[in-house]
Design a protein around this motif. Sequence first.
Motif, PDB file in Angstrom:
ATOM      1  N   LEU A 260     133.743   9.836  95.483  1.00 30.85           N
ATOM      2  CA  LEU A 260     133.761  10.235  94.070  1.00 30.85           C
ATOM      3  C   LEU A 260     134.335  11.652  93.912  1.00 30.85           C
ATOM      4  N   LEU A 261     133.935  12.551  94.803  1.00 35.08           N
ATOM      5  CA  LEU A 261     134.451  13.925  94.738  1.00 35.08           C
ATOM      6  C   LEU A 261     135.956  13.970  94.995  1.00 35.08           C
ATOM      7  N   SER A 262     136.444  13.040  95.807  1.00 32.13           N
ATOM      8  CA  SER A 262     137.886  13.009  96.082  1.00 32.13           C
ATOM      9  C   SER A 262     138.687  12.584  94.845  1.00 32.13           C
ATOM     10  N   ARG A 263     138.016  11.998  93.854  1.00 26.71           N
ATOM     11  CA  ARG A 263     138.690  11.535  92.644  1.00 26.71           C
ATOM     12  C   ARG A 263     138.771  12.622  91.564  1.00 26.71           C
ATOM     13  N   MET A 264     138.208  13.796  91.826  1.00 27.72           N
ATOM     14  CA  MET A 264     138.263  14.882  90.830  1.00 27.72           C
ATOM     15  C   MET A 264     139.692  15.362  90.653  1.00 27.72           C
ATOM     16  N   ASP A 265     140.042  15.687  89.408  1.00 27.60           N
ATOM     17  CA  ASP A 265     141.362  16.239  89.119  1.00 27.60           C
ATOM     18  C   ASP A 265     141.218  17.371  88.112  1.00 27.60           C
ATOM     19  N   VAL A 266     142.310  17.792  87.514  1.00 25.45           N
ATOM     20  CA  VAL A 266     142.274  18.936  86.608  1.00 25.45           C
ATOM     21  C   VAL A 266     141.507  18.645  85.326  1.00 25.45           C
ATOM     22  N   ASP A 267     141.262  17.379  85.021  1.00 22.52           N
ATOM     23  CA  ASP A 267     140.564  17.015  83.787  1.00 22.52           C
ATOM     24  C   ASP A 267     139.094  16.670  83.996  1.00 22.52           C
ATOM     25  N   THR A 268     138.621  16.723  85.212  1.00 20.63           N
ATOM     26  CA  THR A 268     137.228  16.378  85.492  1.00 20.63           C
ATOM     27  C   THR A 268     136.290  17.437  84.911  1.00 20.63           C
ATOM     28  N   THR A 269     135.279  16.991  84.158  1.00 20.18           N
ATOM     29  CA  THR A 269     134.340  17.927  83.536  1.00 20.18           C
ATOM     30  C   THR A 269     133.303  18.409  84.543  1.00 20.18           C
ATOM     31  N   ARG A 270     132.626  19.500  84.207  1.00 20.68           N
ATOM     32  CA  ARG A 270     131.587  20.026  85.096  1.00 20.68           C
ATOM     33  C   ARG A 270     130.424  19.038  85.204  1.00 20.68           C
ATOM     34  N   PHE A 271     130.119  18.347  84.110  1.00 16.53           N
ATOM     35  CA  PHE A 271     129.039  17.369  84.159  1.00 16.53           C
ATOM     36  C   PHE A 271     129.373  16.253  85.146  1.00 16.53           C
ATOM     37  N   THR A 272     130.599  15.752  85.077  1.00 15.66           N
ATOM     38  CA  THR A 272     131.012  14.664  85.975  1.00 15.66           C
ATOM     39  C   THR A 272     130.981  15.113  87.427  1.00 15.66           C
ATOM     40  N   SER A 273     131.532  16.284  87.697  1.00 11.26           N
ATOM     41  CA  SER A 273     131.516  16.784  89.076  1.00 11.26           C
ATOM     42  C   SER A 273     130.087  17.042  89.534  1.00 11.26           C
ATOM     43  N   GLY A 274     129.201  17.442  88.599  1.00 16.03           N
ATOM     44  CA  GLY A 274     127.798  17.644  88.943  1.00 16.03           C
ATOM     45  C   GLY A 274     127.119  16.345  89.355  1.00 16.03           C
ATOM     46  N   VAL A 275     127.445  15.246  88.658  1.00 17.37           N
ATOM     47  CA  VAL A 275     126.901  13.936  89.023  1.00 17.37           C
ATOM     48  C   VAL A 275     127.391  13.531  90.407  1.00 17.37           C
ATOM     49  N   TYR A 276     128.679  13.742  90.666  1.00 19.12           N
ATOM     50  CA  TYR A 276     129.231  13.407  91.981  1.00 19.12           C
ATOM     51  C   TYR A 276     128.536  14.218  93.081  1.00 19.12           C
TER      52      TYR A 276
ATOM     53  N   ILE B 157     142.410  15.334  99.075  1.00 21.00           N
ATOM     54  CA  ILE B 157     142.670  14.922 100.457  1.00 21.00           C
ATOM     55  C   ILE B 157     141.534  15.348 101.386  1.00 21.00           C
ATOM     56  N   ALA B 158     140.934  16.538 101.128  1.00 26.57           N
ATOM     57  CA  ALA B 158     139.851  17.034 101.978  1.00 26.57           C
ATOM     58  C   ALA B 158     138.629  16.121 101.891  1.00 26.57           C
ATOM     59  N   PHE B 159     138.248  15.765 100.682  1.00 20.24           N
ATOM     60  CA  PHE B 159     137.056  14.930 100.516  1.00 20.24           C
ATOM     61  C   PHE B 159     137.320  13.475 100.903  1.00 20.24           C
ATOM     62  N   LEU B 160     138.551  13.031 100.761  1.00 26.65           N
ATOM     63  CA  LEU B 160     138.878  11.665 101.185  1.00 26.65           C
ATOM     64  C   LEU B 160     138.742  11.544 102.701  1.00 26.65           C
ATOM     65  N   VAL B 161     139.204  12.560 103.410  1.00 24.99           N
ATOM     66  CA  VAL B 161     139.033  12.569 104.869  1.00 24.99           C
ATOM     67  C   VAL B 161     137.551  12.676 105.218  1.00 24.99           C
TER      68      VAL B 161
END
Length: 525
Positions: free
Chosen positions: A367-383, A486-490
Amino acid sequence: MSDLKKAAVGTAAVADRPAAKPETPQRSVRAVMLALMITMLLAMLDNLIVGTAMPTIVGDLGGMEHLSWVVTAYTLATAASTPIWGKLGDMYGRKGIFLTSIVIFLAGSVLSGMSQDMGQLIGFRAVQGLGAGGLMVGVMAIIGDLVPPRERGKYQGMMAGVMAIAMIGGPLVGGTITDHLGWRWSFYINLPLGAIALAMVTIVLHLPKRKGAQGKIDYLGAGLLTLGITAIVLVTTWGGTEYDWNSAMIMELIAIGVVSLVGFVFVETKAAEPIIPLRVFRSRNFTLMSVVGFVAGFVMFGAVLFLPLYQQSVQGASATNSGLLLLPMLLAMMAVSLIAGRVTTSTGKYKIFPVIGSVLMVTGLFLLSRMDVDTTRFTSGVYMAVLGAGMGFLMQITMLVAQNSVEMKDMGVASSGATLFRSLGSSFGVAIMGALFTGRVQDEMAARGGGAATEKSAQLDAASLAKLPDAAREAYQFAVSSGTHIAFLVGASVALIALVASLFVKEVPLRGAGPVTKQAEAEAV
C-alpha cells in the motif's frame, strides 16, 4: 474419620498459604522491568537525539567530510559487540556484564560530549556503541531469565511503548536540548537516565549466581565475527554512497566479510565455548525467527527512513515534528504488540502471530508503494497503521520464540543472535532501499530536467522546496514519490520471505505453560 478431616484441613492450609507469596516476586519483577525499560529507552533514544543535533555538531567541530562516521562508528561497535555481550552474560553472569555495558555506554557518552574535534567524537562514539551493544542484549536476556515465555507477553506492550516513545520523542528532545543547552548535552542527557538505571538494576535485580565459566573465551571466533560484521556493515553503509557498488573497496570488503564469516563458522565447530554455538541453529524455530527478525529489521528501519522523507518532501510536512509523522505506525505497533502479548500469555499459542504479522507487513508495504504526489496524509496514515500492526505482531514474538527454542544456558546467545540478525537486517534495508530510492530520484530528475536545482536529491525539506521554481519543485516531488514506490515495493517483496518462514514455525509449548513433553521439544528441531 477425624484423621481424614485433619489431613484435609492440613492439605487445604498448605494449599492456601502460598497464595499470598507470589505478590512479592511479582512486585520485584515489575521493579526490574521498570529498570530494564529505562535502560532500553537509554539505548534507543541516543541515535535519535544525536541525529537531530548533528548539523549543530558539524558547525561547531567542522569535519563535514567525516560526518557519516559519527553514526557508522556507533553502529559498527554496537553490531560487532552484540553477540560477544550475550555470550559473556551466559558465561560469567548476566547482572555484572549488564552493569558493565551500562558503565561503558555512559563513559562513552561523557567522552563524546567532551570531544574537541570530529576525530575524537568518532572514537568516543565507538566506545558508546560498544556499551550499547550490551544494553539491548542484556535487557532481553534478563527478561528471558526472569519471566517464563508464557508470561512474557504481558510485558510486550511495555517494550513496544518504549520504542514508540523513543521514536516520537527522540527528535523533539534532541532539538530542544540542542537549541537551549547546546549539542554537548545531547550526550550528557544520558547520565541521569543511566544513573537511575544503574541504581535500580543494582538494587532490585537478583539473579542466581553462576559458577565460573567452564572454558576460555573464544577470542579467535570473536575476532573473526567482529571482522565479518564490520565488513558487512561497511559494505551496506558505503556501497552506492562513498564508493560505487562495483568499486575495488566494496569488492574487497565483501571478500573480507565472506572469508571471515566462513572462518568463524569453522572455528565455532572446534571451540570449547563458542561465541555463537552452532547447535542453536539446529532448532527450526530459532533459525526461522532469525530470518523473520532480519526481514523485520530490513523493513522497519527502511520505513522509518523514507516515510518522514516522503511526507516532508511530497506532502509538505514540517521536519520539526518528524517523529510525530510516524505516529500512526507506532501506535498501531504498540497496540497490536500489547494485544498479541496478552493473547499469548492466556492461550500459550503464538504461531498465528508471525503469520498474520507477515501478511500485514507485506500488505502495508505494498500500500505504501502506491503513494504518489496526490496521496493525502490520512491515506498514508492508514497505510502506515497497517504496516505498524504487522510489525507489532512480529517485533517481540520473534525474540520470544527464539528464546523459547534454546536451553536456558544459551539465553544470552539467543537474545544476542536475534538482536544481531535484526541489526544486520536494518543495515541491509537502509542500504538496499536507499540505493534504489536515490537511483530512481536521480533518474526521474534527469528525465524531467530538474537536475541542477536539486543536485542533493533526497535532502530537500519543505522550506527548501518552497524556494524552488514550480517546475523544479513538481519534478522533485514526483521523483521522491517514484523513489518511495520502488523502495517500498522491494520491501514488500523481501517481506514475503518472512511470510514463508512463518508458515514453517512449529507450535512448541512455551516454558511456563506447563510441562513440555519430549515430543514437543523434538518438534522445535
